[in-house]
Design a protein around this motif. Structure first.
Motif, PDB file in Angstrom:
ATOM      1  N   SER A 150      -0.604   1.082  -2.557  1.00  0.00           N
ATOM      2  CA  SER A 150       0.119   1.644  -3.696  1.00  0.00           C
ATOM      3  C   SER A 150       0.777   2.966  -3.317  1.00  0.00           C
ATOM      4  N   ASN A 151       0.067   3.784  -2.536  1.00  0.00           N
ATOM      5  CA  ASN A 151       0.657   5.045  -2.055  1.00  0.00           C
ATOM      6  C   ASN A 151       1.879   4.776  -1.178  1.00  0.00           C
ATOM      7  N   LEU A 152       1.788   3.736  -0.335  1.00  0.00           N
ATOM      8  CA  LEU A 152       2.920   3.378   0.524  1.00  0.00           C
ATOM      9  C   LEU A 152       4.099   2.897  -0.317  1.00  0.00           C
ATOM     10  N   TYR A 153       3.845   1.987  -1.266  1.00  0.00           N
ATOM     11  CA  TYR A 153       4.916   1.452  -2.108  1.00  0.00           C
ATOM     12  C   TYR A 153       5.547   2.557  -2.969  1.00  0.00           C
ATOM     13  N   PHE A 154       4.720   3.490  -3.406  1.00  0.00           N
ATOM     14  CA  PHE A 154       5.231   4.632  -4.183  1.00  0.00           C
ATOM     15  C   PHE A 154       6.214   5.432  -3.332  1.00  0.00           C
ATOM     16  N   HIS A 155       5.839   5.688  -2.102  1.00  0.00           N
ATOM     17  CA  HIS A 155       6.711   6.409  -1.175  1.00  0.00           C
ATOM     18  C   HIS A 155       8.007   5.641  -0.935  1.00  0.00           C
ATOM     19  N   GLN A 156       7.922   4.309  -0.898  1.00  0.00           N
ATOM     20  CA  GLN A 156       9.091   3.471  -0.633  1.00  0.00           C
ATOM     21  C   GLN A 156       9.912   3.188  -1.900  1.00  0.00           C
ATOM     22  N   GLY A 157       9.363   3.549  -3.066  1.00  0.00           N
ATOM     23  CA  GLY A 157      10.049   3.253  -4.331  1.00  0.00           C
ATOM     24  C   GLY A 157       9.961   1.791  -4.719  1.00  0.00           C
ATOM     25  N   ASN A 158       8.885   1.129  -4.303  1.00  0.00           N
ATOM     26  CA  ASN A 158       8.729  -0.319  -4.511  1.00  0.00           C
ATOM     27  C   ASN A 158       7.845  -0.596  -5.737  1.00  0.00           C
ATOM     28  N   ALA A 159       8.467  -0.597  -6.931  1.00  0.00           N
ATOM     29  CA  ALA A 159       7.710  -0.829  -8.171  1.00  0.00           C
ATOM     30  C   ALA A 159       7.151  -2.252  -8.238  1.00  0.00           C
ATOM     31  N   GLU A 160       7.912  -3.219  -7.740  1.00  0.00           N
ATOM     32  CA  GLU A 160       7.447  -4.621  -7.763  1.00  0.00           C
ATOM     33  C   GLU A 160       6.181  -4.792  -6.926  1.00  0.00           C
ATOM     34  N   GLY A 161       6.155  -4.116  -5.794  1.00  0.00           N
ATOM     35  CA  GLY A 161       4.972  -4.185  -4.937  1.00  0.00           C
ATOM     36  C   GLY A 161       3.739  -3.643  -5.643  1.00  0.00           C
ATOM     37  N   ILE A 162       3.908  -2.554  -6.400  1.00  0.00           N
ATOM     38  CA  ILE A 162       2.783  -1.956  -7.127  1.00  0.00           C
ATOM     39  C   ILE A 162       2.316  -2.898  -8.241  1.00  0.00           C
ATOM     40  N   GLU A 163       3.254  -3.540  -8.919  1.00  0.00           N
ATOM     41  CA  GLU A 163       2.883  -4.508  -9.965  1.00  0.00           C
ATOM     42  C   GLU A 163       2.060  -5.660  -9.369  1.00  0.00           C
ATOM     43  N   GLU A 164       2.425  -6.101  -8.179  1.00  0.00           N
ATOM     44  CA  GLU A 164       1.684  -7.177  -7.507  1.00  0.00           C
ATOM     45  C   GLU A 164       0.263  -6.712  -7.167  1.00  0.00           C
ATOM     46  N   LEU A 165       0.123  -5.473  -6.762  1.00  0.00           N
ATOM     47  CA  LEU A 165      -1.205  -4.936  -6.465  1.00  0.00           C
ATOM     48  C   LEU A 165      -2.067  -4.901  -7.726  1.00  0.00           C
ATOM     49  N   LYS A 166      -1.460  -4.525  -8.856  1.00  0.00           N
ATOM     50  CA  LYS A 166      -2.191  -4.515 -10.127  1.00  0.00           C
ATOM     51  C   LYS A 166      -2.680  -5.917 -10.483  1.00  0.00           C
ATOM     52  N   ARG A 167      -1.834  -6.912 -10.241  1.00  0.00           N
ATOM     53  CA  ARG A 167      -2.218  -8.300 -10.524  1.00  0.00           C
ATOM     54  C   ARG A 167      -3.420  -8.709  -9.669  1.00  0.00           C
ATOM     55  N   LYS A 168      -3.399  -8.307  -8.405  1.00  0.00           N
ATOM     56  CA  LYS A 168      -4.503  -8.653  -7.500  1.00  0.00           C
ATOM     57  C   LYS A 168      -5.815  -8.011  -7.941  1.00  0.00           C
ATOM     58  N   ILE A 169      -5.731  -6.776  -8.418  1.00  0.00           N
ATOM     59  CA  ILE A 169      -6.945  -6.091  -8.870  1.00  0.00           C
ATOM     60  C   ILE A 169      -7.520  -6.788 -10.101  1.00  0.00           C
ATOM     61  N   ARG A 170      -6.651  -7.189 -11.028  1.00  0.00           N
ATOM     62  CA  ARG A 170      -7.138  -7.887 -12.231  1.00  0.00           C
ATOM     63  C   ARG A 170      -7.779  -9.221 -11.862  1.00  0.00           C
ATOM     64  N   GLU A 171      -7.184  -9.919 -10.898  1.00  0.00           N
ATOM     65  CA  GLU A 171      -7.777 -11.171 -10.415  1.00  0.00           C
ATOM     66  C   GLU A 171      -9.154 -10.920  -9.813  1.00  0.00           C
TER      67      GLU A 171
END
Length: 271
Positions: A150-171
């Motif tokens: 998430s820190n990496l995606y934040f640095h890259q401006g990758n909001a979609e990547g962060i949303e995918e990480l949230k989905r994985k955590i909920r799973e």
């Protein structure tokens, strides 16, 4: 290791770590061998002792694992308590060849990547994260792994990547009925990811509210430095110079060897 001497170089710190770890290993091997020999000599006399010997062996092995994790945590205080990610990296790299077992090596690699995140060396963060085999991580380590991404995606401006990480955590929360994951680790990780998303989406109010909450819950000095810096930078953006100075001064006073302390000092000179 309790009174960690930061004046030592990485090799000396690791030597001390290995000495203590090896002493415990010898003790555990001695206990297990004594248990085996005791079992062999008493087998013909009392089979009821089998359970006692088995429990002794399991206890010795468990103690070894506990002691190993305690030593590892003590090594992590170089970053967590003393805010020196560069020295922490050097220690992790020096100790890795002395670690047996892929599980612990993977944990150590995640700790090392955390240092790179704190130092804002995101090209290396990406390279190192790609080497980690996600499916072999424990549930708690997966949360840590997603947090680093998430820190990496934040640095890259990758909001979609962060949303995918949230989905994985909920799973992960649904699959693993693990109290530590569902009640502590996952909510903390999701809060950080939502803060990253709020920044990327320009939702300043949510970002500020989340950063203040993260700061209230932060346990370790390096976390407080990192998030005081982020909050201070947000307040600079909002032209709230009074609060920005307060937060950035905290970073300068407590950040020690962290890159955020150097940046905060430069920004304070311009406010």
């Amino acid at each position: 290791m309790k009174d960690l001497n930061l004046n030592q170089d990485a090799a000396s710190i690791v030597k001390e770590y290995c000495k203590k770890s090896n002493l415990v290993t010898i003790l555990v091997v001695f206990v297990v061998l004594a248990v085996i020999l005791g079992y062999i000599f008493t087998l013909h006399f009392s089979s009821s002792l089998i359970l006692i010997y088995l429990l002794l062996a399991i206890g010795a092995i468990y103690y070894k694992a506990y002691h190993r994790n305690q030593l590892r945590f003590q090594l992590k205080t170089i970053l967590y308590e003393y805010c020196d990610p560069e020295k922490q990296m050097a220690v992790f790299q020096a100790v890795r060849p002395h670690i047996f077992g892929q599980y612990l090596k993977r944990e150590l690699d995640l700790d090392r990547i955390q240092c790179l995140v704190v130092m804002e060396r995101f090209t290396e963060v990406e390279e190192e994260l790609k080497k980690i085999q996600e499916k072999k991580l424990s549930s708690a380590s997966k949360i840590f792994y997603y947090n680093l991404y998430s820190n990496l995606y934040f640095h890259q401006g990758n909001a979609e990547g962060i949303e995918e990480l949230k989905r994985k955590i909920r799973e992960l929360e649904q699959k693993r009925k693990n109290k530590r994951v569902s009640q502590q680790l996952a909510p903390t990780a999701l809060l950080l990811m939502n803060t990253h998303l709020a920044h990327l989406e320009g939702d300043i109010d949510t970002e500020k509210r989340n950063l203040e909450r993260i700061l209230r819950d932060a346990s370790y000095p390096f976390q407080k430095v990192k998030f005081h810096y982020e909050l201070g930078m947000l307040e600079v953006k909002l032209s709230d110079n009074s609060e920005a100075k307060r937060n950035l001064q905290y970073v300068v006073d407590h950040g020690k060897a962290m890159v955020q302390a150097q940046k905060a000092e430069q920004i304070l000179s311009m406010l």
